[in-house]
Write a protein that holds these residues in place. Structure first.
Motif, PDB file in Angstrom:
ATOM      1  N   THR A  23       7.785  11.285   6.569  1.00  0.00           N
ATOM      2  CA  THR A  23       7.610  12.991   6.083  1.00  0.00           C
ATOM      3  C   THR A  23       7.061  12.544   4.373  1.00  0.00           C
ATOM      4  O   THR A  23       6.250  13.330   3.519  1.00  0.00           O
ATOM      5  CB  THR A  23       8.164  13.942   6.369  1.00  0.00           C
ATOM      6  N   GLN A  24       8.092  11.614   3.871  1.00  0.00           N
ATOM      7  CA  GLN A  24       8.304  11.510   2.410  1.00  0.00           C
ATOM      8  C   GLN A  24       6.649  10.945   1.991  1.00  0.00           C
ATOM      9  O   GLN A  24       6.709  10.797   1.053  1.00  0.00           O
ATOM     10  CB  GLN A  24       9.325  11.382   1.461  1.00  0.00           C
ATOM     11  N   ALA A  29       2.801  11.326  -3.533  1.00  0.00           N
ATOM     12  CA  ALA A  29       1.436  10.449  -4.325  1.00  0.00           C
ATOM     13  C   ALA A  29       2.205   9.280  -5.002  1.00  0.00           C
ATOM     14  O   ALA A  29       1.246   8.228  -5.540  1.00  0.00           O
ATOM     15  CB  ALA A  29       0.977  11.982  -5.597  1.00  0.00           C
ATOM     16  N   ASP A  30       2.976   9.427  -5.947  1.00  0.00           N
ATOM     17  CA  ASP A  30       3.094   7.897  -6.323  1.00  0.00           C
ATOM     18  C   ASP A  30       3.758   6.579  -5.591  1.00  0.00           C
ATOM     19  O   ASP A  30       4.175   6.705  -4.166  1.00  0.00           O
ATOM     20  CB  ASP A  30       4.669   8.096  -7.616  1.00  0.00           C
ATOM     21  N   GLU A  31       2.220   5.632  -5.572  1.00  0.00           N
ATOM     22  CA  GLU A  31       3.145   4.433  -5.219  1.00  0.00           C
ATOM     23  C   GLU A  31       4.596   3.433  -4.840  1.00  0.00           C
ATOM     24  O   GLU A  31       4.325   3.063  -3.874  1.00  0.00           O
ATOM     25  CB  GLU A  31       2.056   3.558  -5.022  1.00  0.00           C
ATOM     26  N   VAL A  32       5.116   3.986  -6.139  1.00  0.00           N
ATOM     27  CA  VAL A  32       6.571   3.231  -6.432  1.00  0.00           C
ATOM     28  C   VAL A  32       7.648   3.981  -5.281  1.00  0.00           C
ATOM     29  O   VAL A  32       8.194   3.053  -4.461  1.00  0.00           O
ATOM     30  CB  VAL A  32       6.967   3.003  -7.950  1.00  0.00           C
ATOM     31  N   ASP A  33       7.521   5.874  -5.036  1.00  0.00           N
ATOM     32  CA  ASP A  33       8.005   6.389  -3.869  1.00  0.00           C
ATOM     33  C   ASP A  33       7.872   5.486  -2.571  1.00  0.00           C
ATOM     34  O   ASP A  33       8.558   5.558  -1.795  1.00  0.00           O
ATOM     35  CB  ASP A  33       7.812   7.668  -4.380  1.00  0.00           C
ATOM     36  N   LYS A  64       1.225  -4.203   1.092  1.00  0.00           N
ATOM     37  CA  LYS A  64       0.534  -4.168   1.104  1.00  0.00           C
ATOM     38  C   LYS A  64      -0.061  -2.880  -0.152  1.00  0.00           C
ATOM     39  O   LYS A  64      -0.840  -2.939  -1.190  1.00  0.00           O
ATOM     40  CB  LYS A  64      -0.832  -3.011   2.152  1.00  0.00           C
ATOM     41  N   LEU A  65       1.105  -2.355  -0.676  1.00  0.00           N
ATOM     42  CA  LEU A  65       1.059  -1.500  -1.927  1.00  0.00           C
ATOM     43  C   LEU A  65       1.045  -2.089  -3.128  1.00  0.00           C
ATOM     44  O   LEU A  65       1.520  -2.214  -4.470  1.00  0.00           O
ATOM     45  CB  LEU A  65       1.710  -0.449  -1.309  1.00  0.00           C
ATOM     46  N   GLU A  66       2.466  -3.097  -2.796  1.00  0.00           N
ATOM     47  CA  GLU A  66       2.977  -3.745  -3.927  1.00  0.00           C
ATOM     48  C   GLU A  66       2.977  -5.587  -3.844  1.00  0.00           C
ATOM     49  O   GLU A  66       3.837  -6.052  -3.308  1.00  0.00           O
ATOM     50  CB  GLU A  66       4.475  -3.376  -4.543  1.00  0.00           C
ATOM     51  N   PRO A  67       1.434  -5.896  -3.824  1.00  0.00           N
ATOM     52  CA  PRO A  67       1.696  -7.210  -3.044  1.00  0.00           C
ATOM     53  C   PRO A  67       2.553  -8.566  -3.863  1.00  0.00           C
ATOM     54  O   PRO A  67       2.111 -10.025  -4.110  1.00  0.00           O
ATOM     55  CB  PRO A  67       0.368  -7.455  -3.126  1.00  0.00           C
TER      56      PRO A  67
END
Length: 167
Positions: A23-24, A29-33, A64-67
């Motif tokens: 759910t989080q 919105a932040d990719e790091v989170d 995929k978000l932090e390659p």
């Protein structure tokens, strides 16, 4: 949701903790989170549920978000090895490559790919494809040229070797 997270951890309600993380991810919105939650989900599924398939799925989402994260990449490869899912891993790499803007970033990822596919797996077909992509992206790339020369010498594929020597 942080209170729920603490409560679920302390009472070992890991299925509810996993749902909270999911759910989080949808809410952040932040990719790091999001990456951190994907990493936590991967660990949760690996350790608490003994579900390597799900762990692989979640760590691939993080990748995929932090390659460029070495830690995430290493976990992704470890899960792929445990599952023997190298074709699926190759597809994930291809998905990530199209997201990277710089030839240097793409070729750095390709070097990791060939370390796995060529050096470890002896998968010459995938390795050749990766080297050729490196050359398409960066003509004259010394690493790719040298490795292709090595491949073609070992295969005694003289026609292709001559082609690479002309690069």
């Amino acid at each position: 949701s942080q209170l729920l997270e603490v409560a679920y951890r302390s009472t070992e309600q890991f299925d509810k903790l996993a749902e909270t993380f999911k759910t989080q991810i949808d809410q952040y919105a932040d990719e790091v989170d999001k990456v951190e939650r994907y990493r936590e989900l991967a660990t949760l599924y690996e350790v608490q549920f003994s579900d390597v398939d799900a762990a692989f799925h979640y760590i691939s989402d993080a990748f995929k978000l932090e390659p460029t994260s070495e830690a995430i990449h290493d976990r992704l490869v470890a899960f792929a090895k445990e599952r023997a899912s190298f074709d699926e891993l190759f597809d994930i790499y291809l998905d990530v490559l199209v997201q990277l803007d710089e030839p240097e970033s793409r070729n750095n990822l390709r070097k990791k790919m060939v370390a796995l596919y060529h050096d470890e797996q002896q998968d010459i077909e995938h390795a050749e494809m990766i080297y050729r992509d490196m050359l398409d992206d960066e003509p004259g790339n010394e690493f790719a040229v040298e490795r292709l020369q090595q491949v073609y010498r070992e295969q005694e594929n003289w026609e292709r070797l001559v082609e690479v020597l002309r690069i």
